[in-house]
Design a protein around this motif. Sequence first.
Motif, PDB file in Angstrom:
ATOM      1  N   LYS A 220       0.766  -1.236   0.000  1.00  0.00           N
ATOM      2  CA  LYS A 220       0.000   0.000   0.000  1.00  0.00           C
ATOM      3  C   LYS A 220       0.798   1.286   0.000  1.00  0.00           C
ATOM      4  CE  LYS A 220      -3.900  -1.663  -0.621  1.00  0.00           C
ATOM      5  NZ  LYS A 220      -4.525  -1.375  -1.897  1.00  0.00           N
TER       6      LYS A 220
ATOM      7  N   GLN B 182       2.282   4.675   0.218  1.00  0.00           N
ATOM      8  CA  GLN B 182       2.223   5.782   1.177  1.00  0.00           C
ATOM      9  C   GLN B 182       1.200   5.575   2.284  1.00  0.00           C
ATOM     10  OE1 GLN B 182       2.117   9.663  -0.685  1.00  0.00           O
ATOM     11  NE2 GLN B 182       4.316   9.364  -0.721  1.00  0.00           N
ATOM     12  N   ASN B 183       0.165   4.776   1.991  1.00  0.00           N
ATOM     13  CA  ASN B 183      -0.869   4.544   2.995  1.00  0.00           C
ATOM     14  C   ASN B 183      -0.473   3.483   4.008  1.00  0.00           C
ATOM     15  OD1 ASN B 183      -2.754   6.361   2.130  1.00  0.00           O
ATOM     16  ND2 ASN B 183      -3.553   4.961   0.581  1.00  0.00           N
ATOM     17  N   ARG B 184       0.679   2.908   3.808  1.00  0.00           N
ATOM     18  CA  ARG B 184       1.089   1.774   4.620  1.00  0.00           C
ATOM     19  C   ARG B 184       0.992   2.023   6.130  1.00  0.00           C
ATOM     20  NH1 ARG B 184       5.024  -2.691   4.593  1.00  0.00           N
ATOM     21  NH2 ARG B 184       6.025  -2.419   6.589  1.00  0.00           N
ATOM     22  N   PRO B 185       1.497   3.145   6.652  1.00  0.00           N
ATOM     23  CA  PRO B 185       1.391   3.358   8.105  1.00  0.00           C
ATOM     24  C   PRO B 185      -0.065   3.367   8.577  1.00  0.00           C
ATOM     25  CG  PRO B 185       2.919   4.939   7.127  1.00  0.00           C
ATOM     26  CD  PRO B 185       2.264   4.219   5.986  1.00  0.00           C
ATOM     27  N   TYR B 186      -0.939   3.988   7.783  1.00  0.00           N
ATOM     28  CA  TYR B 186      -2.361   4.023   8.142  1.00  0.00           C
ATOM     29  C   TYR B 186      -2.950   2.625   8.162  1.00  0.00           C
ATOM     30  CZ  TYR B 186      -7.362   4.341   7.176  1.00  0.00           C
ATOM     31  OH  TYR B 186      -8.715   4.141   7.185  1.00  0.00           O
ATOM     32  N   PHE B 187      -2.662   1.832   7.137  1.00  0.00           N
ATOM     33  CA  PHE B 187      -3.175   0.460   7.067  1.00  0.00           C
ATOM     34  C   PHE B 187      -2.679  -0.364   8.248  1.00  0.00           C
ATOM     35  CE2 PHE B 187      -5.401  -0.736   3.117  1.00  0.00           C
ATOM     36  CZ  PHE B 187      -5.492   0.518   2.546  1.00  0.00           C
TER      37      PHE B 187
ATOM     38  N   ARG C 145      -1.659   0.694  11.182  1.00  0.00           N
ATOM     39  CA  ARG C 145      -2.260   1.147  12.441  1.00  0.00           C
ATOM     40  C   ARG C 145      -3.655   0.552  12.578  1.00  0.00           C
ATOM     41  NH1 ARG C 145      -0.477   6.184  11.628  1.00  0.00           N
ATOM     42  NH2 ARG C 145      -2.487   6.859  10.846  1.00  0.00           N
ATOM     43  N   ARG C 146      -4.391   0.640  11.493  1.00  0.00           N
ATOM     44  CA  ARG C 146      -5.758   0.123  11.480  1.00  0.00           C
ATOM     45  C   ARG C 146      -5.775  -1.383  11.766  1.00  0.00           C
ATOM     46  NH1 ARG C 146     -10.622   3.180  10.274  1.00  0.00           N
ATOM     47  NH2 ARG C 146     -12.082   1.627  11.038  1.00  0.00           N
TER      48      ARG C 146
ATOM     49  N   GLU D  50      -4.986  -2.125  15.357  1.00  0.00           N
ATOM     50  CA  GLU D  50      -6.182  -1.816  16.164  1.00  0.00           C
ATOM     51  C   GLU D  50      -7.219  -2.940  16.048  1.00  0.00           C
ATOM     52  OE1 GLU D  50      -6.866   0.484  18.422  1.00  0.00           O
ATOM     53  OE2 GLU D  50      -4.749   0.982  18.128  1.00  0.00           O
TER      54      GLU D  50
ATOM     55  N   THR E  75     -10.663   0.155   6.118  1.00  0.00           N
ATOM     56  CA  THR E  75      -9.824   0.894   5.169  1.00  0.00           C
ATOM     57  C   THR E  75     -10.508   1.024   3.808  1.00  0.00           C
ATOM     58  OG1 THR E  75      -8.661  -1.111   4.442  1.00  0.00           O
ATOM     59  CG2 THR E  75      -7.679   0.134   6.249  1.00  0.00           C
TER      60      THR E  75
END
Length: 380
Positions: free
Chosen positions: A15, A17-22, A24-25, A28, A169
């Motif tokens: 993913k 640039q979205n990798r950190p967001y993915f 984290r999600r 969680e 996501t």
Amino acid sequence: MRQVLLVRYGEVHLKGQNRPYFLRRLTENVKHAVAPIGADAWLSDSRIYVSGMADMDEAVRRVTRVFGLHSVSPAWELDKDYTEISAKCLELTRELKGTFKVMARRSDKRFPMNSQQLNMELGGDILENNPNLRVDVHNPDYYVSVEIRDHAYVYIGEIMAAGGLPLGTGGRALLLLSGGIDSPVAGYQMMRRGVSVNAVHFFSFPYTSERAKEKVLELARIVGEYGAGMKVYVVPFTDTQLQIHEKCPDEMGTLIMRRCMMRIANEIARRDNAKALITGESLGQVASQTIEALACTDAVAELPVFRPLISFDKQEIIAIAEKIGTYETSSLPYEDCCTVFTPRHPLTRPRIEVVAEAEKALDLDALVRAAVDGTEEILM
Ligand code: ATP
Ligand code: MG
């Protein structure tokens, strides 16, 4: 020394640039899955770890359902000390028969032995300790894995997880949930691609019974377990169906009913902040699922309509229903609103203009408004 669950994630690594967001999600979502059994989860060095559970099997069951994960392994967490690592490898392989291969991976380059040395030394120790084992580097019965990270981890084998993308996501969508086999599977398939799903059910009391509603709620509960629960909007649909039956040509009854479902679903989706609709339709399965009939339904949908089962055979859908645990409930014999006023000779190649013309006999705005106003919300 303690046991942890070592968790590998799947497609998330693609993913960019979205990798950190993915990630984290995803972390969680794993935390949420294991919190009820007193465990915690954290992300470290391209793995997620779970610890603190009393029951490892239950932790495995819960974590392998979390979308976005590739596989899990119950592992022993040890100090980064060769003697300790070797002793655990011997203990885990003591009772085994057949062939094995040691798969060492040294992420912490400060550890004095490299992966190849670990493979050789540990392989030698295991062979010496258990005469029933032989090495097979190509197709072994057992992979003895050793990972040197912030600690050393030792485990044998891996258990596949659900795959897909982390829930949440992929935005939100509203599932048209009947009591049948298909729609719960359709919801599951979209959740697997990261979509948060709530459901709408059209309920035609007393033509469909209270027990039929309970069945739908139970299906929502089961599918909701793959996410954070599921809200069901139960729409009173009897008036709409009676009016269609009374005022519209019989052969268009199902089509007009489905267009009414879509119009009401548009409104419920707005209320639920959902950006797409989902149905369990499969091409050609019934008269209302021909290309022409689907076009006729889509013409009144204000959002994209996802039909993840469009190319699936019934047997394939049943296999997934069995896997996710909805098949038994779906097979309970209660009637659905679709089956109550089924036309004898439904149109299979409807023309949208003709259906739209026939619908003019109805006060659509009033029917939609009454249905939406009478909708009950139930959180499963
Ligand atoms: P299922 O097995 O999911 O009931 P089906 O093959 O019986 O599907 P239909 O009854 O034609 O097919 O329904 C097609 C789709 O329309 C369903 O998969 C579902 O998404 C939606 N649907 C049908 N009946 C209802 C209902 N009472 N409430 C909500 N959605 C419904
Ligand atoms: Mg059905």
